[in-house]
Design a protein around this motif. Structure first.
Motif, PDB file in Angstrom:
ATOM      1  N   LEU A  10      12.382  -9.761 -20.469  1.00 48.08           N
ATOM      2  CA  LEU A  10      13.293  -8.606 -20.357  1.00 48.08           C
ATOM      3  C   LEU A  10      13.145  -7.856 -19.042  1.00 48.08           C
ATOM      4  N   ARG A  11      11.917  -7.773 -18.549  1.00 52.07           N
ATOM      5  CA  ARG A  11      11.640  -6.931 -17.378  1.00 52.07           C
ATOM      6  C   ARG A  11      12.547  -7.254 -16.177  1.00 52.07           C
ATOM      7  N   PRO A  12      12.678  -8.546 -15.798  1.00 53.48           N
ATOM      8  CA  PRO A  12      13.567  -8.847 -14.657  1.00 53.48           C
ATOM      9  C   PRO A  12      15.030  -8.479 -14.940  1.00 53.48           C
ATOM     10  N   CYS A  26      19.022  -2.075 -13.011  1.00 49.07           N
ATOM     11  CA  CYS A  26      18.726  -0.863 -12.234  1.00 49.07           C
ATOM     12  C   CYS A  26      19.173  -1.045 -10.778  1.00 49.07           C
ATOM     13  N   ALA A  27      18.867  -2.222 -10.224  1.00 45.46           N
ATOM     14  CA  ALA A  27      19.233  -2.487  -8.837  1.00 45.46           C
ATOM     15  C   ALA A  27      20.752  -2.455  -8.654  1.00 45.46           C
ATOM     16  N   ALA A  28      21.477  -2.836  -9.706  1.00 40.92           N
ATOM     17  CA  ALA A  28      22.937  -2.870  -9.619  1.00 40.92           C
ATOM     18  C   ALA A  28      23.556  -1.503  -9.929  1.00 40.92           C
ATOM     19  N   GLY A  29      22.681  -0.494 -10.134  1.00 38.41           N
ATOM     20  CA  GLY A  29      23.208   0.861 -10.376  1.00 38.41           C
ATOM     21  C   GLY A  29      23.585   1.129 -11.819  1.00 38.41           C
ATOM     22  N   HIS A  30      23.025   0.347 -12.753  1.00 37.55           N
ATOM     23  CA  HIS A  30      23.277   0.573 -14.185  1.00 37.55           C
ATOM     24  C   HIS A  30      21.937   0.774 -14.880  1.00 37.55           C
ATOM     25  N   PRO A  31      21.320   1.925 -14.677  1.00 38.26           N
ATOM     26  CA  PRO A  31      19.932   2.104 -15.086  1.00 38.26           C
ATOM     27  C   PRO A  31      19.683   1.877 -16.570  1.00 38.26           C
ATOM     28  N   VAL A  32      18.579   1.209 -16.818  1.00 40.52           N
ATOM     29  CA  VAL A  32      18.102   1.012 -18.183  1.00 40.52           C
ATOM     30  C   VAL A  32      16.583   0.919 -18.108  1.00 40.52           C
ATOM     31  N   ALA A  33      15.912   1.494 -19.100  1.00 40.48           N
ATOM     32  CA  ALA A  33      14.449   1.467 -19.133  1.00 40.48           C
ATOM     33  C   ALA A  33      13.990   0.641 -20.324  1.00 40.48           C
ATOM     34  N   LEU A  34      12.860  -0.020 -20.148  1.00 37.74           N
ATOM     35  CA  LEU A  34      12.274  -0.809 -21.234  1.00 37.74           C
ATOM     36  C   LEU A  34      10.947  -0.179 -21.644  1.00 37.74           C
ATOM     37  N   ALA A  35      10.797   0.085 -22.941  1.00 35.06           N
ATOM     38  CA  ALA A  35       9.499   0.522 -23.476  1.00 35.06           C
ATOM     39  C   ALA A  35       9.057  -0.525 -24.486  1.00 35.06           C
ATOM     40  N   ASP A  51       5.438  -1.947 -26.825  1.00 35.28           N
ATOM     41  CA  ASP A  51       4.018  -1.982 -27.174  1.00 35.28           C
ATOM     42  C   ASP A  51       3.878  -2.982 -28.314  1.00 35.28           C
ATOM     43  N   ALA A  52       3.003  -3.964 -28.120  1.00 33.09           N
ATOM     44  CA  ALA A  52       2.818  -5.024 -29.118  1.00 33.09           C
ATOM     45  C   ALA A  52       4.188  -5.596 -29.492  1.00 33.09           C
ATOM     46  N   SER A  53       4.556  -5.563 -30.760  1.00 33.06           N
ATOM     47  CA  SER A  53       5.799  -6.234 -31.188  1.00 33.06           C
ATOM     48  C   SER A  53       6.953  -5.258 -31.382  1.00 33.06           C
ATOM     49  N   ILE A  54       6.864  -4.073 -30.750  1.00 30.15           N
ATOM     50  CA  ILE A  54       7.942  -3.080 -30.828  1.00 30.15           C
ATOM     51  C   ILE A  54       8.530  -2.903 -29.428  1.00 30.15           C
ATOM     52  N   PHE A  55       9.862  -2.874 -29.330  1.00 32.00           N
ATOM     53  CA  PHE A  55      10.458  -2.652 -28.014  1.00 32.00           C
ATOM     54  C   PHE A  55      11.715  -1.814 -28.137  1.00 32.00           C
ATOM     55  N   TRP A  56      12.103  -1.238 -26.998  1.00 32.76           N
ATOM     56  CA  TRP A  56      13.316  -0.401 -26.977  1.00 32.76           C
ATOM     57  C   TRP A  56      13.897  -0.391 -25.578  1.00 32.76           C
ATOM     58  N   LEU A  57      15.221  -0.539 -25.507  1.00 34.87           N
ATOM     59  CA  LEU A  57      15.932  -0.381 -24.242  1.00 34.87           C
ATOM     60  C   LEU A  57      16.617   0.976 -24.263  1.00 34.87           C
ATOM     61  N   CYS A  58      16.395   1.755 -23.226  1.00 33.14           N
ATOM     62  CA  CYS A  58      17.007   3.074 -23.143  1.00 33.14           C
ATOM     63  C   CYS A  58      17.999   3.080 -21.980  1.00 33.14           C
ATOM     64  N   THR A 106      18.735   5.614 -17.821  1.00 29.96           N
ATOM     65  CA  THR A 106      17.587   6.094 -17.052  1.00 29.96           C
ATOM     66  C   THR A 106      16.717   4.916 -16.649  1.00 29.96           C
ATOM     67  N   GLU A 107      16.017   5.065 -15.521  1.00 34.83           N
ATOM     68  CA  GLU A 107      15.125   3.985 -15.091  1.00 34.83           C
ATOM     69  C   GLU A 107      13.716   4.192 -15.624  1.00 34.83           C
ATOM     70  N   GLU A 108      13.454   5.417 -16.100  1.00 37.42           N
ATOM     71  CA  GLU A 108      12.094   5.737 -16.519  1.00 37.42           C
ATOM     72  C   GLU A 108      12.052   5.937 -18.030  1.00 37.42           C
ATOM     73  N   ALA A 109      11.154   5.213 -18.702  1.00 32.06           N
ATOM     74  CA  ALA A 109      11.068   5.323 -20.153  1.00 32.06           C
ATOM     75  C   ALA A 109      10.728   6.760 -20.545  1.00 32.06           C
ATOM     76  N   PRO A 110      11.525   7.380 -21.405  1.00 24.73           N
ATOM     77  CA  PRO A 110      11.299   8.786 -21.775  1.00 24.73           C
ATOM     78  C   PRO A 110      10.083   8.948 -22.696  1.00 24.73           C
ATOM     79  N   ARG A 111       9.530  10.152 -22.693  1.00 25.72           N
ATOM     80  CA  ARG A 111       8.428  10.470 -23.606  1.00 25.72           C
ATOM     81  C   ARG A 111       8.791  11.560 -24.611  1.00 25.72           C
TER      82      ARG A 111
END
Ligand SMILES: *Cc1c(COP(=O)(O)O)cnc(C)c1O
Length: 437
Positions: free
Chosen positions: A342-344, A350-359, A361-368, A371-376
């Protein structure tokens, strides 16, 4: 096969029937697809990491029943355990061996639970833990965080009131203001808000509820410093710290979040994975706290079907497979392999100007999205991202990949997935990301 979202599909006809007899046609609101649009496919069968709908379409499933199916669908060991238990009787309303065996397993694996009480859902677990915390402290107020979910018990359906460090207002019709006014709602990731709360209300706070890694409003891993401060302040003010591990328990590892992070909770709540796909919740803590529960102590809590042999057998079977097959470390490796794919894709967006962040941990994931930075924290999630999520969701569904029908829900990997499944999913994610720009 026909498109399950067209009016002529079997799913659409079943949904029309469902809507005549159930509110919104569903037993739990997010299933109705209101936030992504369209109507839901009706699922007829699941096996491993794939599900099939009533129209014969197959999907690679990242929902996994919202977390419980850590082994995937219809795992043979769970199916066999359930069949054997069912043949002996599904419920007795009397103590049974499987209940003690699952309790022993929970007490062995959990760093928090010296004793455990079984209930039927995560909702019941948190409601009961709150009652126990109030009894143990003799206080009525408690705190939860904006962006955490603790089930649909009245005291938890509360949003922040006006002004800092004030008790809250109900977030659902039907919750009395008198109930909501005992719930304080604070932002995550904010030490100052914690300090202000305890300065104002420390002496009337029975408990603080927190998800070790909030995973019900996106995936919002917290800073260790913030978690440490929370532990410090609750201890200093005599409030119990309740870590809601309904998602993280038996998923992040055998000891859940508290075990992996050596985080010291006073009470812990479990659900989802602990039932192996059947309805089970549980709460636990030190013996001296848990022995306040009826019949040992004065805190009433009961359940006609609680601890029934059928559900206990499913939970035991699932935990046995995880232990025997090195499940948690395999899931960790699978999670890394998924992130590598997913990371690439995320970087390309993001490089194409359509920001998305990946969070992840173990077997849980989320695309936000947005934004380019995963929110807290909840406030850091861009609301506009939900629009792109709708398009992304349907683009994936058309490619045979099912993710949660809401931008705020996480995805789950299961042990039934292998690297080929991840390759297939990654190709679909790549195409759906591009299509949904
Ligand atoms: C799902 C969930 C609940 C509620 O559990 P139910 O079984 O749906 O009632 C409570 N807390 C957390 C953290 C959850 O993820």
């Amino acid at each position: 096969m026909s498109d399950p979202t067209t009016a002529a599909s079997v799913s659409a006809e079943l949904y029309r029937r469902a809507c005549r007899v159930m509110p919104g046609g569903v037993s739990s609101p997010v299933r109705a697809y209101r936030s992504v649009g369209g109507t839901p496919p009706f699922l007829a069968a699941g096996r491993g990491c794939r599900v099939r709908d009533e129209d014969g379409n197959e999907y690679l499933d990242f929902i996994n029943s919202w977390g419980p199916l850590i082994l995937g669908h219809a795992h043979p060991a769970v199916v066999e355990a359930v069949q054997q238990a069912a043949a002996r009787g599904t419920s007795f309303g009397a103590p049974c061996r499987a209940e003690t065996e699952l309790a022993e397993k929970v007490v062995e694996l959990s760093p928090v639970a010296e004793r455990v009480r079984f209930v039927n859902s995560g909702t019941e677990a948190t409601m009961s833990a709150l009652r126990l915390a109030r009894a143990a402290t003799g206080r009525d107020g408690f705190v939860k965080f904006d962006g955490c979910y603790h089930g649909h018990g009245d005291p938890f359906l509360v949003k922040a009131g006006s002004g800092l460090a004030t008790f809250g207002e109900s977030s659902s019709a039907g919750v009395p203001a008198d109930c909501a006014r005992w719930t304080g709602v604070l932002p995550l990731d904010d030490e100052e808000a914690l300090a202000a709360w305890f300065a104002a209300h420390g002496g009337e706070t029975a408990a603080v509820f927190v998800e070790g890694i909030p995973a019900n409003c996106g995936f919002l891993p917290q800073r260790p410093e913030w978690l440490a401060r929370l532990r410090e302040l609750t201890r200093a003010h005599g409030a119990l710290l309740v870590v809601d591990e309904v998602i993280t328990g038996f998923r992040l590892g055998p000891g859940g979040f508290c075990g992996r992070e050596h985080y010291q909770a006073d009470l812990v709540t479990y659900g989802k994975v602990i039932g192996g796909g059947l309805p089970v919740g549980a709460y636990g803590g030190r013996a001296e706290l848990m022995d306040r529960i009826s019949p040992e102590g004065g805190v009433y809590q009961a359940g006609t079907l609680s601890g029934n042999p059928l559900c206990m057998a499913a939970g035991l079977a699932a935990l046995s497979v995880l232990e025997r097959e090195d499940g948690w470390s395999r899931l960790g490796a699978l999670g890394s392999a998924w992130e590598e794919r997913l990371r690439p894709l995320v970087e390309r967006e993001c490089a194409a100007g359509h920001p998305v962040a990946l969070a992840r941990d173990a077997s849980i994931f989320w695309l936000c999205f947005g934004t380019e930075e995963a929110p807290r924290s909840f406030a850091a999630i861009p609301a506009a991202g939900a629009e792109r999520y709708r398009r992304f969701f349907h683009a994936l569904l058309r490619r045979g990949v099912m993710i949660a029908p809401s931008a705020y829900e996480v995805g789950f990997l299961s042990l039934a997935m292998d690297e080929d499944d991840l390759d297939q999913a990654a190709a679909a994610f790549a195409a759906a990301l591009e299509e949904s720009r």
